[in-house]
Every structure is written in C-alpha cells, then in structure tokens.
Design an enzyme around this catalytic site. Structure first.
Site, PDB file in Angstrom:
ATOM      1  N   TYR A  18       0.842  -1.191   0.000  1.00  0.00           N
ATOM      2  CA  TYR A  18       0.000   0.000   0.000  1.00  0.00           C
ATOM      3  C   TYR A  18       0.886   1.253   0.000  1.00  0.00           C
ATOM      4  O   TYR A  18       0.660   2.182  -0.771  1.00  0.00           O
ATOM      5  CB  TYR A  18      -0.928  -0.012   1.222  1.00  0.00           C
ATOM      6  CG  TYR A  18      -1.915   1.116   1.242  1.00  0.00           C
ATOM      7  CD1 TYR A  18      -3.159   0.988   0.645  1.00  0.00           C
ATOM      8  CD2 TYR A  18      -1.603   2.341   1.831  1.00  0.00           C
ATOM      9  CE1 TYR A  18      -4.073   2.029   0.635  1.00  0.00           C
ATOM     10  CE2 TYR A  18      -2.506   3.389   1.835  1.00  0.00           C
ATOM     11  CZ  TYR A  18      -3.733   3.222   1.244  1.00  0.00           C
ATOM     12  OH  TYR A  18      -4.629   4.265   1.235  1.00  0.00           O
ATOM     13  N   HIS A  22       1.470   4.147  -3.127  1.00  0.00           N
ATOM     14  CA  HIS A  22       1.260   5.573  -2.921  1.00  0.00           C
ATOM     15  C   HIS A  22       2.553   6.376  -3.095  1.00  0.00           C
ATOM     16  O   HIS A  22       2.518   7.525  -3.530  1.00  0.00           O
ATOM     17  CB  HIS A  22       0.613   5.831  -1.559  1.00  0.00           C
ATOM     18  CG  HIS A  22      -0.848   5.545  -1.570  1.00  0.00           C
ATOM     19  ND1 HIS A  22      -1.356   4.257  -1.500  1.00  0.00           N
ATOM     20  CD2 HIS A  22      -1.915   6.369  -1.684  1.00  0.00           C
ATOM     21  CE1 HIS A  22      -2.668   4.305  -1.568  1.00  0.00           C
ATOM     22  NE2 HIS A  22      -3.038   5.572  -1.682  1.00  0.00           N
ATOM     23  N   TYR A  41      -3.499  16.186   1.369  1.00  0.00           N
ATOM     24  CA  TYR A  41      -4.030  14.826   1.544  1.00  0.00           C
ATOM     25  C   TYR A  41      -2.973  13.993   2.250  1.00  0.00           C
ATOM     26  O   TYR A  41      -1.844  13.885   1.772  1.00  0.00           O
ATOM     27  CB  TYR A  41      -4.342  14.214   0.175  1.00  0.00           C
ATOM     28  CG  TYR A  41      -5.308  13.045   0.142  1.00  0.00           C
ATOM     29  CD1 TYR A  41      -5.518  12.211   1.230  1.00  0.00           C
ATOM     30  CD2 TYR A  41      -6.012  12.765  -1.027  1.00  0.00           C
ATOM     31  CE1 TYR A  41      -6.406  11.152   1.170  1.00  0.00           C
ATOM     32  CE2 TYR A  41      -6.898  11.699  -1.096  1.00  0.00           C
ATOM     33  CZ  TYR A  41      -7.087  10.890   0.009  1.00  0.00           C
ATOM     34  OH  TYR A  41      -7.960   9.836  -0.062  1.00  0.00           O
ATOM     35  N   TRP A  76      -7.512   3.757 -10.580  1.00  0.00           N
ATOM     36  CA  TRP A  76      -6.801   3.662  -9.300  1.00  0.00           C
ATOM     37  C   TRP A  76      -7.518   2.693  -8.362  1.00  0.00           C
ATOM     38  O   TRP A  76      -6.887   1.863  -7.710  1.00  0.00           O
ATOM     39  CB  TRP A  76      -6.659   5.042  -8.669  1.00  0.00           C
ATOM     40  CG  TRP A  76      -5.878   4.999  -7.379  1.00  0.00           C
ATOM     41  CD1 TRP A  76      -6.385   4.990  -6.112  1.00  0.00           C
ATOM     42  CD2 TRP A  76      -4.461   4.931  -7.245  1.00  0.00           C
ATOM     43  NE1 TRP A  76      -5.370   4.926  -5.193  1.00  0.00           N
ATOM     44  CE2 TRP A  76      -4.174   4.890  -5.864  1.00  0.00           C
ATOM     45  CE3 TRP A  76      -3.405   4.907  -8.157  1.00  0.00           C
ATOM     46  CZ2 TRP A  76      -2.871   4.823  -5.375  1.00  0.00           C
ATOM     47  CZ3 TRP A  76      -2.106   4.841  -7.657  1.00  0.00           C
ATOM     48  CH2 TRP A  76      -1.858   4.800  -6.287  1.00  0.00           C
ATOM     49  N   TRP A  77      -8.831   2.821  -8.279  1.00  0.00           N
ATOM     50  CA  TRP A  77      -9.593   1.904  -7.421  1.00  0.00           C
ATOM     51  C   TRP A  77      -9.380   0.453  -7.853  1.00  0.00           C
ATOM     52  O   TRP A  77      -9.178  -0.423  -7.004  1.00  0.00           O
ATOM     53  CB  TRP A  77     -11.071   2.228  -7.467  1.00  0.00           C
ATOM     54  CG  TRP A  77     -11.469   3.484  -6.770  1.00  0.00           C
ATOM     55  CD1 TRP A  77     -10.707   4.273  -5.942  1.00  0.00           C
ATOM     56  CD2 TRP A  77     -12.744   4.110  -6.834  1.00  0.00           C
ATOM     57  NE1 TRP A  77     -11.437   5.338  -5.498  1.00  0.00           N
ATOM     58  CE2 TRP A  77     -12.685   5.270  -6.033  1.00  0.00           C
ATOM     59  CE3 TRP A  77     -13.923   3.816  -7.503  1.00  0.00           C
ATOM     60  CZ2 TRP A  77     -13.781   6.122  -5.866  1.00  0.00           C
ATOM     61  CZ3 TRP A  77     -15.007   4.660  -7.344  1.00  0.00           C
ATOM     62  CH2 TRP A  77     -14.937   5.799  -6.535  1.00  0.00           C
TER      63      TRP A  77
END
Length: 104
Positions: A18, A22, A41, A76-77
């Site tokens: 993860y 990112h 963010y 992306w999802w």
C-alpha cells in the site's frame, strides 16, 4: 477550506505494498486530485488494526465528489482493490468521520 477525514482498511499482509503504490502515485492521479479541489491529503496507517486514517483539505464538496467519476480514479480503485477492502464497484470501503474538536 473544508477538512475531511475517513477510515479505510488495508489487508495486513499488504501494508508495505500500500505504501509503495502511494509512493509511486501516478502523475495523472495527482493532477486529477488537484483539479478536483484537493489542497492537502495525508493517509496514516495503524498497523495494529490495519486501519487507514485519511485526512484531506479540499476547496469545494461538489467538485471533490465529481473526482470519483473520473477515469483515472476508477483505474486507481481497480489497481488498489487487491490490497484493501472495497465495494463491488472497486471503491474503497470508507467511513467518514465527524470532526468533534479543533484547535487552531
């Protein structure tokens, strides 16, 4: 500016993956986020619970909501669905949090 926070979950065996994904955020994803009002963010991981705490600052709720309809967001999802809890449409299972205290 509008502050938002939510909680998601990453699978225990994929914490490092993860982070890696990112760290290598697609430039077109960053561009889309900025074009849809994202100012700031951050995502934090609690490794004991696998919870992800997302905090963001946006300029406009309606503009931000439209980010979910973009092609790059959908890609992306789909890219992330194998390492975290998601809905049938690949969007992350996410619980929005209510701000109960703020000190500036």
């Amino acid at each position: 500016m509008i502050r938002k926070a939510s909680v998601m979950k990453v699978y225990k065996e994929h914490h490092d993956e993860y982070r890696r994904r990112h760290d290598e955020l697609w430039p077109e994803m960053e561009q889309m986020l900025r074009e849809h009002g994202m100012v700031e963010y951050s995502i934090f991981l609690d490794p004991a619970t696998d919870n992800l705490f997302a905090y963001l600052v946006i300029t406009d709720e309606e503009l931000w909501a439209r980010s979910a309809d973009t092609e790059v967001c959908r890609r992306w999802w789909a890219y992330m669905k194998d390492i975290m809890e998601t809905h049938a449409d690949d969007s992350p299972v996410s619980f929005e949090l209510t701000e109960v205290f703020r000190l500036d």
